[in-house]
Design a protein around this motif. Structure first.
Motif, PDB file in Angstrom:
ATOM      1  N   SER A 282      11.297  23.187  -9.196  1.00 25.11           N
ATOM      2  CA  SER A 282      10.534  22.539  -8.136  1.00 25.11           C
ATOM      3  C   SER A 282       9.872  21.263  -8.656  1.00 25.11           C
ATOM      4  O   SER A 282       9.731  20.273  -7.932  1.00 25.11           O
ATOM      5  CB  SER A 282       9.467  23.486  -7.565  1.00 25.11           C
ATOM      6  N   TYR A 283       9.469  21.283  -9.927  1.00 17.91           N
ATOM      7  CA  TYR A 283       8.863  20.101 -10.535  1.00 17.91           C
ATOM      8  C   TYR A 283       9.854  18.948 -10.561  1.00 17.91           C
ATOM      9  O   TYR A 283       9.523  17.812 -10.194  1.00 17.91           O
ATOM     10  CB  TYR A 283       8.391  20.430 -11.955  1.00 17.91           C
ATOM     11  N   ILE A 284      11.077  19.237 -10.986  1.00 18.73           N
ATOM     12  CA  ILE A 284      12.119  18.210 -11.029  1.00 18.73           C
ATOM     13  C   ILE A 284      12.454  17.734  -9.621  1.00 18.73           C
ATOM     14  O   ILE A 284      12.613  16.529  -9.370  1.00 18.73           O
ATOM     15  CB  ILE A 284      13.375  18.751 -11.732  1.00 18.73           C
ATOM     16  N   SER A 285      12.552  18.683  -8.688  1.00 17.44           N
ATOM     17  CA  SER A 285      12.881  18.337  -7.304  1.00 17.44           C
ATOM     18  C   SER A 285      11.813  17.425  -6.687  1.00 17.44           C
ATOM     19  O   SER A 285      12.132  16.426  -6.030  1.00 17.44           O
ATOM     20  CB  SER A 285      13.037  19.609  -6.466  1.00 17.44           C
ATOM     21  N   ASP A 286      10.545  17.774  -6.905  1.00 18.45           N
ATOM     22  CA  ASP A 286       9.452  16.958  -6.373  1.00 18.45           C
ATOM     23  C   ASP A 286       9.446  15.565  -7.009  1.00 18.45           C
ATOM     24  O   ASP A 286       9.203  14.559  -6.327  1.00 18.45           O
ATOM     25  CB  ASP A 286       8.110  17.636  -6.615  1.00 18.45           C
ATOM     26  N   ALA A 287       9.731  15.519  -8.304  1.00 22.73           N
ATOM     27  CA  ALA A 287       9.774  14.229  -8.996  1.00 22.73           C
ATOM     28  C   ALA A 287      10.875  13.342  -8.419  1.00 22.73           C
ATOM     29  O   ALA A 287      10.671  12.132  -8.216  1.00 22.73           O
ATOM     30  CB  ALA A 287       9.992  14.435 -10.495  1.00 22.73           C
ATOM     31  N   ASN A 288      12.012  13.924  -8.159  1.00 17.96           N
ATOM     32  CA  ASN A 288      13.119  13.155  -7.581  1.00 17.96           C
ATOM     33  C   ASN A 288      12.791  12.665  -6.169  1.00 17.96           C
ATOM     34  O   ASN A 288      13.177  11.553  -5.782  1.00 17.96           O
ATOM     35  CB  ASN A 288      14.389  13.997  -7.554  1.00 17.96           C
ATOM     36  N   GLU A 289      12.069  13.488  -5.416  1.00 17.53           N
ATOM     37  CA  GLU A 289      11.666  13.067  -4.071  1.00 17.53           C
ATOM     38  C   GLU A 289      10.700  11.888  -4.143  1.00 17.53           C
ATOM     39  O   GLU A 289      10.819  10.927  -3.359  1.00 17.53           O
ATOM     40  CB  GLU A 289      11.025  14.235  -3.328  1.00 17.53           C
ATOM     41  N   TYR A 290       9.751  11.957  -5.068  1.00 18.72           N
ATOM     42  CA  TYR A 290       8.836  10.827  -5.260  1.00 18.72           C
ATOM     43  C   TYR A 290       9.620   9.563  -5.626  1.00 18.72           C
ATOM     44  O   TYR A 290       9.349   8.472  -5.093  1.00 18.72           O
ATOM     45  CB  TYR A 290       7.824  11.127  -6.368  1.00 18.72           C
ATOM     46  N   LYS A 291      10.579   9.685  -6.532  1.00 21.57           N
ATOM     47  CA  LYS A 291      11.365   8.532  -6.954  1.00 21.57           C
ATOM     48  C   LYS A 291      12.129   7.918  -5.789  1.00 21.57           C
ATOM     49  O   LYS A 291      12.191   6.694  -5.650  1.00 21.57           O
ATOM     50  CB  LYS A 291      12.341   8.944  -8.062  1.00 21.57           C
TER      51      LYS A 291
ATOM     52  N   GLN B  84       0.818  -1.210   0.000  1.00 20.65           N
ATOM     53  CA  GLN B  84       0.000   0.000   0.000  1.00 20.65           C
ATOM     54  C   GLN B  84       0.855   1.263   0.000  1.00 20.65           C
ATOM     55  O   GLN B  84       0.568   2.221  -0.734  1.00 20.65           O
ATOM     56  CB  GLN B  84      -0.923   0.003   1.210  1.00 20.65           C
ATOM     57  N   ASN B  85       1.895   1.296   0.824  1.00 20.97           N
ATOM     58  CA  ASN B  85       2.767   2.473   0.865  1.00 20.97           C
ATOM     59  C   ASN B  85       3.432   2.712  -0.491  1.00 20.97           C
ATOM     60  O   ASN B  85       3.534   3.845  -0.959  1.00 20.97           O
ATOM     61  CB  ASN B  85       3.831   2.306   1.952  1.00 20.97           C
ATOM     62  N   TRP B  86       3.878   1.628  -1.093  1.00 21.26           N
ATOM     63  CA  TRP B  86       4.496   1.717  -2.417  1.00 21.26           C
ATOM     64  C   TRP B  86       3.496   2.239  -3.443  1.00 21.26           C
ATOM     65  O   TRP B  86       3.815   3.107  -4.259  1.00 21.26           O
ATOM     66  CB  TRP B  86       5.025   0.340  -2.800  1.00 21.26           C
ATOM     67  N   TRP B  87       2.270   1.733  -3.381  1.00 20.80           N
ATOM     68  CA  TRP B  87       1.237   2.142  -4.329  1.00 20.80           C
ATOM     69  C   TRP B  87       0.850   3.610  -4.125  1.00 20.80           C
ATOM     70  O   TRP B  87       0.723   4.358  -5.101  1.00 20.80           O
ATOM     71  CB  TRP B  87       0.009   1.257  -4.201  1.00 20.80           C
ATOM     72  N   ILE B  88       0.663   4.030  -2.906  1.00 24.42           N
ATOM     73  CA  ILE B  88       0.249   5.416  -2.642  1.00 24.42           C
ATOM     74  C   ILE B  88       1.284   6.398  -3.193  1.00 24.42           C
ATOM     75  O   ILE B  88       0.933   7.390  -3.859  1.00 24.42           O
ATOM     76  CB  ILE B  88       0.034   5.636  -1.130  1.00 24.42           C
ATOM     77  N   GLU B  89       2.553   6.130  -2.926  1.00 23.55           N
ATOM     78  CA  GLU B  89       3.603   7.026  -3.427  1.00 23.55           C
ATOM     79  C   GLU B  89       3.665   6.994  -4.955  1.00 23.55           C
ATOM     80  O   GLU B  89       3.858   8.027  -5.604  1.00 23.55           O
ATOM     81  CB  GLU B  89       4.956   6.633  -2.833  1.00 23.55           C
TER      82      GLU B  89
END
Length: 272
Positions: free
Chosen positions: A251-260, A229-234
């Motif tokens: 900020s878009y790139i930074s947020d994407a990297n944080e999600y990854k 579930q945690n993997w799916w939510i992220e």
């Protein structure tokens, strides 16, 4: 008198044997459960439809088994087989959920990469306009644009799409491109559009699949389901980030990297 006693003993023994036979004899309901277990589909499953069929059959066995008395349940000789198959079904479902999440994440990564390219080439203010033409180029190609808009307008719309994905070439070639560059640009746009569609098509089906798993397995496999579930939510948030870009490019790139980073961490916890 002695003969009479012998006859009585024989009668008692017959009754005893008959009773034992009755105790060992299986009811029709017990035999039905055993047959349902024997008829369970082979694992592993190859697709969602086969998993759904297996789920239905597993659920039907449990319903039939729970309807038996405790004494009858003890007579189901292949119940251990059922428990093994149910465990294998969970393992198959978990694997399919994991592979589906990975598939969606690969498409998400591709779309975000495309968004960054378009954003970097045209700027934030024109992003949506250029993205729209990239999507048109990906959906119908250059020939489709000619049919829809006419030659002159198609040339302009295709140039806009080309500039969005390949600024270096189209910035120097205004409305005059080689056939190989047209094909190359169409493929870039098609790949971008296909990844968007793959995310949209898979997102709801994965969510529905995992929701059923949570209902079926949260008590028995709480650790595994928490990780999934945690993997799916992220991953779901990551997909939303791809489909609805906002903010500024950095900020878009930074947020994407944080999600990854978060996805990789949860994926590892989930065993993948």
């Amino acid at each position: 008198m002695k003969k009479m006693i012998m006859l009585l003993l024989a009668a008692v023994m017959c009754i005893s044997f008959a009773s034992c036979g009755d105790m060992q004899k299986k009811s029709e309901a017990v035999e039905n459960v055993e047959k349902m277990i024997a008829d369970l589909p082979e694992l592993p499953m190859e697709n969602y439809d086969e998993i759904d069929i297996a789920r239905e059959k597993i659920d039907a066995v449990e319903v039939a088994y729970n309807a038996l008395s405790a004494e009858e349940q003890d007579k189901v000789e292949n119940w251990q087989t059922f428990e093994t198959e149910r465990t294998r079904l969970f393992e198959n479902e978990y694997k399919w959920a994991a592979l589906s999440i990975q598939y969606m994440n690969l498409n998400t990564e591709h779309v975000i990469s495309g968004n960054v390219t378009i954003w970097d080439n045209v700027g934030a203010s024109d992003f949506l306009t250029y993205q729209e033409d990239v999507i048109i180029a990906g959906e119908i190609g250059y020939d489709g644009m000619i049919s829809r808009y006419g030659s002159d307008d198609a040339l302009y719309v295709f140039w806009v799409a080309g500039y969005a994905v390949d600024k270096e070439y189209f910035g120097e070639n205004f409305f005059s491109f080689s056939s190989s560059k047209i094909t190359e640009t169409e493929e870039k746009c098609k790949s971008y559009v296909q990844s968007i569609k793959n995310i949209e098509d898979s997102h709801e089906s994965i969510k529905a699949f995992i929701d059923v798993m949570v209902k079926d397995y949260s008590k028995e496999y709480s650790t595994e389901m928490d990780a999934l579930q945690n993997w799916w939510i992220e991953s779901s948030l990551y997909a939303d980030h791809a489909l609805d870009p906002s903010g500024n490019l950095n900020s878009y790139i930074s947020d994407a990297n944080e999600y990854k980073d978060n996805i990789q961490r949860y994926q590892k916890i989930a065993g993948y």
